[in-house]
Motif scaffolding. Structure first.
Motif, PDB file in Angstrom:
ATOM      1  N   TYR A   1     -79.125  28.230 -13.803  1.00 31.25           N
ATOM      2  CA  TYR A   1     -79.870  28.116 -15.093  1.00 31.25           C
ATOM      3  C   TYR A   1     -78.572  27.908 -16.180  1.00 31.25           C
ATOM      4  O   TYR A   1     -78.272  27.352 -16.606  1.00 31.25           O
ATOM      5  CB  TYR A   1     -81.018  28.408 -15.180  1.00 31.25           C
TER       6      TYR A   1
ATOM      7  N   SER B   1     -75.493  26.241 -15.526  1.00 30.66           N
ATOM      8  CA  SER B   1     -75.505  25.240 -16.247  1.00 30.66           C
ATOM      9  C   SER B   1     -75.539  24.900 -17.691  1.00 30.66           C
ATOM     10  O   SER B   1     -75.306  23.938 -17.592  1.00 30.66           O
ATOM     11  CB  SER B   1     -76.550  24.705 -15.191  1.00 30.66           C
ATOM     12  N   VAL B   2     -76.426  25.507 -18.074  1.00 26.33           N
ATOM     13  CA  VAL B   2     -76.894  25.374 -19.562  1.00 26.33           C
ATOM     14  C   VAL B   2     -75.129  25.255 -20.110  1.00 26.33           C
ATOM     15  O   VAL B   2     -74.632  25.392 -21.159  1.00 26.33           O
ATOM     16  CB  VAL B   2     -77.587  25.299 -19.991  1.00 26.33           C
TER      17      VAL B   2
ATOM     18  N   GLY C   1     -78.584  29.279 -23.401  1.00 24.03           N
ATOM     19  CA  GLY C   1     -77.700  29.734 -22.083  1.00 24.03           C
ATOM     20  C   GLY C   1     -78.073  30.869 -22.465  1.00 24.03           C
ATOM     21  O   GLY C   1     -78.353  31.774 -21.980  1.00 24.03           O
TER      22      GLY C   1
ATOM     23  N   THR D   1     -88.601  26.856 -18.037  1.00 22.86           N
ATOM     24  CA  THR D   1     -86.520  26.599 -17.489  1.00 22.86           C
ATOM     25  C   THR D   1     -86.013  25.142 -17.713  1.00 22.86           C
ATOM     26  O   THR D   1     -85.715  24.489 -18.156  1.00 22.86           O
ATOM     27  CB  THR D   1     -86.309  27.726 -17.258  1.00 22.86           C
ATOM     28  N   LEU D   2     -87.088  24.514 -17.000  1.00 20.45           N
ATOM     29  CA  LEU D   2     -86.419  23.346 -16.368  1.00 20.45           C
ATOM     30  C   LEU D   2     -86.443  22.162 -17.264  1.00 20.45           C
ATOM     31  O   LEU D   2     -85.829  20.957 -17.091  1.00 20.45           O
ATOM     32  CB  LEU D   2     -86.940  22.612 -14.721  1.00 20.45           C
TER      33      LEU D   2
ATOM     34  N   TYR E   1     -86.289  22.874 -20.507  1.00 25.47           N
ATOM     35  CA  TYR E   1     -85.283  22.785 -21.284  1.00 25.47           C
ATOM     36  C   TYR E   1     -84.339  22.261 -20.332  1.00 25.47           C
ATOM     37  O   TYR E   1     -83.544  21.987 -21.390  1.00 25.47           O
ATOM     38  CB  TYR E   1     -84.918  24.426 -21.384  1.00 25.47           C
ATOM     39  N   VAL E   2     -83.130  22.702 -19.194  1.00 28.13           N
ATOM     40  CA  VAL E   2     -82.572  22.140 -18.263  1.00 28.13           C
ATOM     41  C   VAL E   2     -82.804  20.476 -19.329  1.00 28.13           C
ATOM     42  O   VAL E   2     -81.090  19.615 -19.227  1.00 28.13           O
ATOM     43  CB  VAL E   2     -83.115  22.212 -17.193  1.00 28.13           C
ATOM     44  N   TRP E   3     -83.749  20.163 -18.944  1.00 24.34           N
ATOM     45  CA  TRP E   3     -83.756  18.765 -18.945  1.00 24.34           C
ATOM     46  C   TRP E   3     -83.506  17.862 -20.843  1.00 24.34           C
ATOM     47  O   TRP E   3     -82.595  17.087 -20.818  1.00 24.34           O
ATOM     48  CB  TRP E   3     -85.615  18.101 -18.654  1.00 24.34           C
TER      49      TRP E   3
END
Length: 220
Positions: free
Chosen positions: A13, A16-17, A45, A201-202, A204-206
Motif C-alpha cells: 500500500y 504503491s500510493v 502514503g 485503505t483500498l 483510498y487506493v481507489w
C-alpha cells in the motif's frame, strides 16, 4: 500469520500510493489539479507510514505494547496528514471544476483546523495505555463533516459535468468513512472490527488510481 499479512499489505500500500503520487506529479506538466492530486497521494502514503511502519516493526518483533509511544505519535501524525489530504482534495475540486466558493472554502478550513486542534489536545492520550474513546469520537466529528462536504461536492459536480473520470470519486470517500467509523467506535471493544481498515485503505487506493487514470487518459 497476522504479522506477515499486515506487514505485506501495508508495504504494498505505502509503496504503491507514494509511487503513483510521484508519477502523477512528474507527468503533471504544469497542470495544477494533477500536481495537487499527486501531492495528495504522497501526503497520504507518507502520513500513513508514520503509523504503519512502527506497527509493522512491532508486529514482527516484540509486540504492539513495546512500541506504544511510536504508534501513538504515528496515529497523531496520520490524523493530521489525513486532514491535509482532504484539504488538497478540495483544492483539486476547485481547479477541476473551476469553482471556488468563499463560504465553502472557509468551511473546509474551519473544519480542518478544528480537527487538527482537537487532535493535538492532550486529552486524546495518544501514547497512553488506554487512549480516550470519547476524544476519539470528538476529534472525528469535524473530520466526518469535512468528508461529507467533499462527498457532496464531487458527487454534484461530476454528475453536472458528466465527468466520467471522476464519476466514482465521491464513492471512494463514502466507502472510506463507512469502514472507518465502526473502527473508531467499536475496535477497542471488538478488535476484529479493526480489520475494516483493510477495505478502508483500498478505498483510498481507489481514490489515488482515479486521479492517475484520469491523467493518463487526458495526456495521451
Amino acid at each position: 500469520m497476522r504479522a506477515i499479512f499486515e506487514t505485506a499489505f501495508d508495504a504494498v500500500y505505502l509503496v504503491s500510493v507514494i509511487t503513483i503520487g510521484i508519477l502523477i506529479v512528474k507527468k503533471a506538466k504544469g497542470e495544477k489539479q494533477y500536481l495537487l492530486f499527486g501531492l495528495m497521494a504522497i501526503v497520504l502514503g507518507a502520513g500513513d507510514s508514520f503509523h504503519l511502519v512502527p506497527r509493522a516493526i512491532a508486529l514482527c518483533t516484540t509486540g504492539l505494547e513495546s512500541y506504544r509511544n511510536a504508534l501513538g505519535i504515528g496515529k497523531l501524525i496520520t490524523s493530521v496528514t489525513m486532514t491535509l489530504f482532504y484539504v488538497l482534495l478540495y483544492c483539486v475540486w476547485c481547479l477541476r471544476y473551476k469553482k471556488e466558493r468563499k463560504c465553502i472554502t472557509i468551511t473546509v478550513w474551519v473544519l480542518s483546523l478544528l480537527r487538527v486542534i482537537l487532535c493535538l489536545m492532550p486529552q486524546n492520550n495518544w501514547t497512553g495505555e488506554n487512549p480516550s474513546l470519547s476524544w476519539g469520537i470528538i476529534r472525528n466529528i469535524p473530520f466526518l463533516f469535512l468528508g461529507l462536504l467533499i462527498i457532496y461536492l464531487f458527487y454534484i459536480e461530476a454528475k453536472r459535468n458528466n465527468d466520467k473520470d471522476f464519476k466514482y470519486l465521491y464513492l471512494t470517500v463514502v466507502l472510506s468513512f463507512a469502514f472507518y467509523i465502526p473502527v473508531v467506535l467499536f475496535a477497542d471493544t471488538y478488535p476484529v472490527i479493526g480489520m475494516l481498515m483493510v477495505p478502508k485503505t483500498l478505498a483510498y487506493v481507489w481514490t489515488v488510481l482515479i486521479g492517475f487514470n484520469a491523467q493518463r487518459r487526458n495526456t495521451k
